[in-house]
Design a protein around this motif. Sequence first.
Motif, short mmCIF file in Angstrom:
data_model
loop_
_atom_site.label_atom_id
_atom_site.label_comp_id
_atom_site.label_asym_id
_atom_site.label_seq_id
_atom_site.Cartn_x
_atom_site.Cartn_y
_atom_site.Cartn_z
N ALA A 54 -75.10 6.13 -51.69
CA ALA A 54 -75.16 4.67 -51.67
C ALA A 54 -73.84 4.15 -52.20
O ALA A 54 -73.25 4.76 -53.10
CB ALA A 54 -76.33 4.18 -52.52
N PRO A 55 -73.35 3.03 -51.69
CA PRO A 55 -72.05 2.50 -52.13
C PRO A 55 -72.18 1.75 -53.45
O PRO A 55 -73.11 0.96 -53.63
CB PRO A 55 -71.66 1.55 -51.00
CG PRO A 55 -72.97 1.09 -50.44
CD PRO A 55 -73.93 2.23 -50.60
N VAL A 56 -71.23 1.98 -54.38
CA VAL A 56 -71.32 1.33 -55.69
C VAL A 56 -71.26 -0.18 -55.59
O VAL A 56 -71.74 -0.87 -56.50
CB VAL A 56 -70.22 1.83 -56.65
CG1 VAL A 56 -70.42 3.28 -56.99
CG2 VAL A 56 -68.83 1.57 -56.10
N GLY A 57 -70.72 -0.72 -54.51
CA GLY A 57 -70.65 -2.16 -54.38
C GLY A 57 -71.31 -2.68 -53.12
O GLY A 57 -71.10 -3.83 -52.75
N GLY A 58 -72.14 -1.87 -52.46
CA GLY A 58 -72.70 -2.25 -51.18
C GLY A 58 -74.20 -2.15 -51.13
O GLY A 58 -74.87 -1.73 -52.09
N ASP A 59 -74.76 -2.52 -49.95
CA ASP A 59 -76.21 -2.67 -49.79
C ASP A 59 -76.76 -1.82 -48.66
O ASP A 59 -77.50 -2.32 -47.82
CB ASP A 59 -76.55 -4.14 -49.55
CG ASP A 59 -76.16 -5.02 -50.72
OD1 ASP A 59 -76.16 -4.52 -51.86
OD2 ASP A 59 -75.85 -6.21 -50.49
N PHE A 60 -76.39 -0.57 -48.60
CA PHE A 60 -76.98 0.34 -47.62
C PHE A 60 -77.11 1.72 -48.22
O PHE A 60 -76.66 1.96 -49.35
CB PHE A 60 -76.18 0.37 -46.32
CG PHE A 60 -74.83 1.04 -46.42
CD1 PHE A 60 -74.64 2.33 -45.92
CD2 PHE A 60 -73.72 0.40 -46.98
CE1 PHE A 60 -73.40 2.95 -46.00
CE2 PHE A 60 -72.49 1.01 -47.04
CZ PHE A 60 -72.32 2.30 -46.56
N SER A 61 -77.77 2.62 -47.51
CA SER A 61 -78.01 3.96 -48.02
C SER A 61 -77.86 4.97 -46.90
O SER A 61 -78.06 4.65 -45.72
CB SER A 61 -79.42 4.08 -48.61
OG SER A 61 -79.68 3.08 -49.57
#
Length: 368
Positions: A358-365
């Motif tokens: 998962a991205p430390v600054g994002g909204d997906f997985s």
Amino acid sequence: MAEKRLKSWGNNRSGQLGDGTWADLRTTATTVLGLTSSEVVKIAAGGFGPAAGHGLALLTDRTVQSWGVNGAGQLGDGTVFSHNAPGQVVNLTDAVEIAAGGAHSLALLGDGTVMAWGQNKHGQLGNGTGADTSMPTRVEGLTRIVAIAAGLHHSLALREDGTVWAWGYNFNGQLGDGTCSNRAVPAPVTGLSAVSRIAAGAGHNLALVGAPGPGATVRAWGYNATGQLGDNTTINRFTPVTTQATWSGGVTQIAAGCNHSMAVVDSDHRLKAWGQNTAGQLGDGTTVFRVLPVTVPGLTGVRLVAGGREHTVALSGTSTVHSWGSNGSGQLGDGTTTDSSTPVPTLTALTGIDKLAAPVGGDFSLAN
């Protein structure tokens, strides 16, 4: 039976799900085009902000595939055009590990050196310049590296001697060198030795000191406004401090989201979490920030964990992916856009996976 494929879910405004579309979001898992589970060795996810994000996949032939937003060249394909399906990172043929930051990417090579590409405004590529690059460039002065991690605008590397090196943005002390000065080339983190694992959040970092298991401790440094260092304060730390917790049986894994942190405890493989909890990303049934680690209830046998901007994903002992926290973009993968402060099953079709990102600054997985 069809071969298993790399899966993704959540925000897709920049093609970061890699499924060949620009769909606004996916609330259940979709398939990343062209990549079978058997050929994917490692996965990584980067990005910052609701519309941003990119994915990386390390393949068995030691090449790297990338997809998603590419405005700073973080896909490493020689362009700055976003792509909604995987394409090969150029001039990279001996990768053994990958990491993705806010808008930059890293690859550890088989010879123990590190390559970087993408945004370099703060020196996060470690090549001594401040210029972005859309193709891999060598990080200066690093040899005998065994692990890498990428934060929002900074990077980390673990050497085989147990020391940690950092470079890039340093306003909140995330380089751990006692200063707040950015660095365009790697420098050692102060006072760290015998480190076995590293993790990077948006502006903070974690290090597992000692071999995973009994006796291992967690050290942390950098941004701490929401308690993500776990030292019972909200004071930024410019050198590493010890996370204040009693680890029953020691710690086996660490992970960092944007402003929260996680550790898997060895005795029963339960998950501990601390830091920001605005959307319930700590999974303890509340939205209360925690300056000390708390147990995520209902999960045992945790084998993998990853943190996003305000959500968390974990693989439990039942080989099921659970997610919790913010879900406005479908990043929990449970078919809804409803936040959850406790773990919810992502999708039964994802059982049997062994990789999460998962991205430390994002909204997906991502899951494979």
